[in-house]
Design a protein around this motif. Structure first.
Motif, short mmCIF file in Angstrom:
data_model
loop_
_atom_site.label_atom_id
_atom_site.label_comp_id
_atom_site.label_asym_id
_atom_site.label_seq_id
_atom_site.Cartn_x
_atom_site.Cartn_y
_atom_site.Cartn_z
N GLY A 48 0.96 22.94 0.51
CA GLY A 48 1.23 22.11 -0.46
C GLY A 48 2.08 20.79 -0.10
O GLY A 48 2.50 20.06 -1.08
N GLU A 49 2.25 20.63 1.12
CA GLU A 49 2.93 19.49 1.70
C GLU A 49 2.00 18.15 1.89
O GLU A 49 0.89 18.47 2.27
CB GLU A 49 3.92 19.98 2.72
N SER A 50 2.55 17.02 1.97
CA SER A 50 2.00 15.77 2.34
C SER A 50 2.92 14.66 2.76
O SER A 50 4.13 15.13 2.68
CB SER A 50 1.15 15.30 1.52
N TYR B 60 0.73 -1.09 -0.03
CA TYR B 60 0.08 0.04 -0.10
C TYR B 60 0.77 1.21 0.01
O TYR B 60 2.19 1.18 0.59
CB TYR B 60 -0.83 -0.04 1.28
N ARG B 61 0.49 2.26 -0.50
CA ARG B 61 1.11 3.44 -0.57
C ARG B 61 0.00 4.81 -0.49
O ARG B 61 -0.86 4.80 -1.51
CB ARG B 61 1.96 3.73 -1.69
N ILE B 62 -0.23 5.36 0.43
CA ILE B 62 -1.14 6.37 0.64
C ILE B 62 -0.57 7.89 0.75
O ILE B 62 0.34 7.86 1.60
CB ILE B 62 -2.09 6.11 1.68
N ILE B 63 -1.09 8.79 0.05
CA ILE B 63 -0.62 10.08 0.29
C ILE B 63 -1.82 10.81 0.72
O ILE B 63 -2.81 11.10 -0.16
CB ILE B 63 0.05 10.71 -0.94
N PRO B 64 -1.90 11.29 1.93
CA PRO B 64 -3.20 12.22 2.33
C PRO B 64 -3.41 13.29 1.53
O PRO B 64 -2.38 14.03 1.04
CB PRO B 64 -3.02 12.33 3.69
N GLY B 65 -4.62 13.69 1.05
CA GLY B 65 -4.99 14.82 0.44
C GLY B 65 -4.15 16.04 0.89
O GLY B 65 -4.09 16.14 2.18
N TRP B 66 -3.78 16.90 0.05
CA TRP B 66 -2.87 17.95 0.75
C TRP B 66 -3.64 19.35 0.16
O TRP B 66 -4.50 19.30 -0.47
CB TRP B 66 -1.60 17.96 -0.07
N PHE B 67 -3.20 20.24 0.65
CA PHE B 67 -3.71 21.74 0.68
C PHE B 67 -2.72 22.67 0.14
O PHE B 67 -1.87 23.04 0.99
CB PHE B 67 -4.55 22.15 1.91
N ASP B 68 -2.73 23.46 -1.07
CA ASP B 68 -1.84 24.17 -1.53
C ASP B 68 -1.82 25.47 -0.86
O ASP B 68 -0.82 26.11 -0.60
CB ASP B 68 -1.98 24.48 -2.88
N GLY C 90 -5.25 17.50 -4.35
CA GLY C 90 -5.41 18.35 -3.29
C GLY C 90 -6.82 18.49 -2.83
O GLY C 90 -7.60 18.69 -3.31
N GLY C 91 -6.61 18.89 -1.54
CA GLY C 91 -8.10 19.67 -0.79
C GLY C 91 -8.29 20.92 -1.32
O GLY C 91 -7.25 21.72 -1.82
N GLY C 92 -9.69 21.39 -1.00
CA GLY C 92 -9.78 22.81 -1.55
C GLY C 92 -10.86 23.43 -0.80
O GLY C 92 -11.57 22.78 0.09
N ARG C 93 -10.99 24.65 -0.63
CA ARG C 93 -11.97 25.48 -0.08
C ARG C 93 -12.79 26.16 -0.99
O ARG C 93 -12.53 26.56 -1.94
CB ARG C 93 -11.34 26.59 0.99
N ALA C 94 -14.20 26.34 -0.56
CA ALA C 94 -15.19 27.05 -1.18
C ALA C 94 -14.69 28.39 -1.73
O ALA C 94 -14.29 29.27 -0.87
CB ALA C 94 -16.60 26.84 -0.61
N GLY C 95 -14.69 28.82 -3.03
CA GLY C 95 -14.29 29.98 -3.34
C GLY C 95 -12.87 30.52 -3.68
O GLY C 95 -12.48 31.41 -3.42
N CYS C 96 -11.98 29.44 -2.99
CA CYS C 96 -10.62 29.70 -2.84
C CYS C 96 -10.18 30.11 -4.18
O CYS C 96 -10.24 29.68 -5.16
CB CYS C 96 -9.93 28.56 -2.26
N PRO D 285 2.29 17.17 -4.29
CA PRO D 285 2.62 17.66 -3.09
C PRO D 285 4.14 17.67 -2.86
O PRO D 285 4.57 16.58 -3.72
CB PRO D 285 1.75 16.85 -2.24
N ARG D 286 4.81 18.13 -2.01
CA ARG D 286 6.10 18.00 -1.54
C ARG D 286 5.87 16.98 -0.49
O ARG D 286 5.62 17.19 0.64
CB ARG D 286 6.68 19.41 -1.19
N ILE D 287 6.28 15.92 -0.85
CA ILE D 287 6.58 14.73 0.33
C ILE D 287 7.60 15.04 1.28
O ILE D 287 8.80 15.23 0.77
CB ILE D 287 6.67 13.49 -0.46
N ILE D 288 7.24 15.14 2.59
CA ILE D 288 8.27 15.67 3.27
C ILE D 288 9.07 14.32 4.12
O ILE D 288 9.94 14.52 5.10
CB ILE D 288 7.76 16.60 4.38
N ASN D 289 8.40 13.19 3.79
CA ASN D 289 8.85 11.98 4.74
C ASN D 289 9.45 10.79 3.76
O ASN D 289 9.67 9.98 4.08
CB ASN D 289 8.09 11.36 5.61
N ARG D 290 9.82 11.21 2.35
CA ARG D 290 10.23 10.21 1.58
C ARG D 290 11.45 9.86 1.93
O ARG D 290 12.16 10.50 2.24
CB ARG D 290 10.18 10.80 0.19
N GLY D 291 11.82 8.30 1.69
CA GLY D 291 13.04 7.83 2.31
C GLY D 291 13.39 7.71 3.73
O GLY D 291 14.41 7.24 4.17
N SER D 292 12.30 7.84 4.40
CA SER D 292 12.60 7.80 5.88
C SER D 292 12.49 6.69 6.38
O SER D 292 12.26 6.40 7.69
CB SER D 292 11.68 9.14 6.72
#
Length: 322
Positions: free
Chosen positions: A179-181, A133-141, A294-300, A269-276
């Motif tokens: 923008g990170e996940s 399994y490989r999961i990248i949680p939805g991110w927010f720019d 990525g995640g988003g906000r109404a009207g963003c 997204p910028r993966i901050i734990n890759r290779g760890s």
């Protein structure tokens, strides 16, 4: 010299303003918690809890709905678990999302808690006798996450890349900037699942291999033409600035996934734990079930987030007068 001087000033201005400009977030996420439990079929039961705080309700209006990135659109039994959710649905516009319409409008300094669950299918890949399994949680720019925690049920795991664990769960915990996940990698023996089905694995994308083969043939053909033209080149054209035909490509020829319905490539997204990984989990060669958007906000909107148009116009006007 004056033109060079003013061009230099323009470059310096752009550099300084780009350093000074900051994203002005409309919201922040105080808690982003995901609980994951595999089923006997290899699916994932996923439970989300998101505590969302509104920072600015004047620029784009109050918070009325959000979209949360999920691993892919193959989900079942999507269920709301909090009274703040008026209705909930799956959205595949520009990616895979859960769209949530809230029970009311939320204004600056108000916080809303959203909880929901679903069964995620077509999420693992098979490599020999291993389920990966490989999961990248939805991110927010344009939203910072103060605390992301992923809990994965601790049973029969042979490798993973978590940063802590307890008696029940492997745990990934961190904060996220714009923008990170993170990348959640975990592996099992196939024998750990009593009802595992190959039909439920991530489908292999043979179209990509076909595209690679076609592109390789085209490139080989182009190289042959270039070599042929070089061998029969005319010295007049060679030394007087003439050039050969330009070869263009359409982006659909080069990749068939990771684009939205407009044909624009979705930014990862910028993966901050890759290779760890401390146990080999991050080397998982999934077929990539991690194409959540990525995640988003109404009207963003991105307008006025990164530039000061009035100052720029004034400087350009002065340069034109010179």
């Amino acid at each position: 010299m004056k033109k060079i001087y003013y061009c230099f000033c323009l470059v310096v201005f752009l550099f300084l303003t780009s350093c000074q400009d900051k994203i002005e977030p409309l919201d922040e996420i105080e808690e982003y918690i995901i609980h994951i439990a595999p089923t006997e079929e290899g699916n994932l039961q996923m439970n989300y809890k998101i505590v969302w705080k509104v920072l600015n309700s004047e620029k784009e209006g109050p918070l009325e709905w959000v979209k949360i990135g999920i691993p892919n659109y193959h989900i079942q039994s999507l269920t709301s678990q909090s009274s703040s959710i008026k209705d909930i649905s799956v959205s595949s516009d520009d990616g895979a999302y859960v769209r949530i319409n809230l029970d009311r409008s939320y204004y600056a300094e108000e916080t809303v808690t959203m909880e929901f669950s679903f069964l995620q299918t077509h999420i693992y890949s098979l490599k020999k006798e291993e389920v990966q399994y490989r999961i990248i949680p939805g991110w927010f720019d344009e939203i910072q996450v103060k605390q992301l925690i992923v809990y994965w049920e601790k049973k029969d795991v042979i490798s993973e890349n978590s940063n802590s664990n307890d008696d029940k769960y492997y745990i990934w915990s961190t904060s996220l900037d714009f923008g990170e996940s993170i990348q959640v990698d975990i592996q099992y023996n196939a024998s750990s699942f009593t009802n595992l089905s190959k039909n439920n694995a991530v489908p292999k994308n043979y179209d990509q291999w076909i595209i690679v083969a076609v592109v390789s043939i085209i490139l080989l053909f182009v190289v042959i033409i270039l070599i042929f033209n070089w061998l029969r080149r005319d010295e007049y054209y060679t030394y007087r600035g003439f050039s050969g035909r330009n070869f263009h490509h359409h982006h659909w020829w080069w990749y068939s996934s990771g684009v939205n319905h407009h044909g624009d490539r979705i930014q990862d997204p910028r993966i901050i734990n890759r290779g760890s990984s401390h146990s080999g989990g991050s080397s998982c060669a999934c077929a990539c079930a991690c194409a959540c958007a990525g995640g988003g906000r109404a009207g963003c909107s991105r307008k006025d987030f990164y530039s000061n148009d009035s100052e720029m116009d004034q400087l350009l006007s002065k340069l034109n007068q010179k």
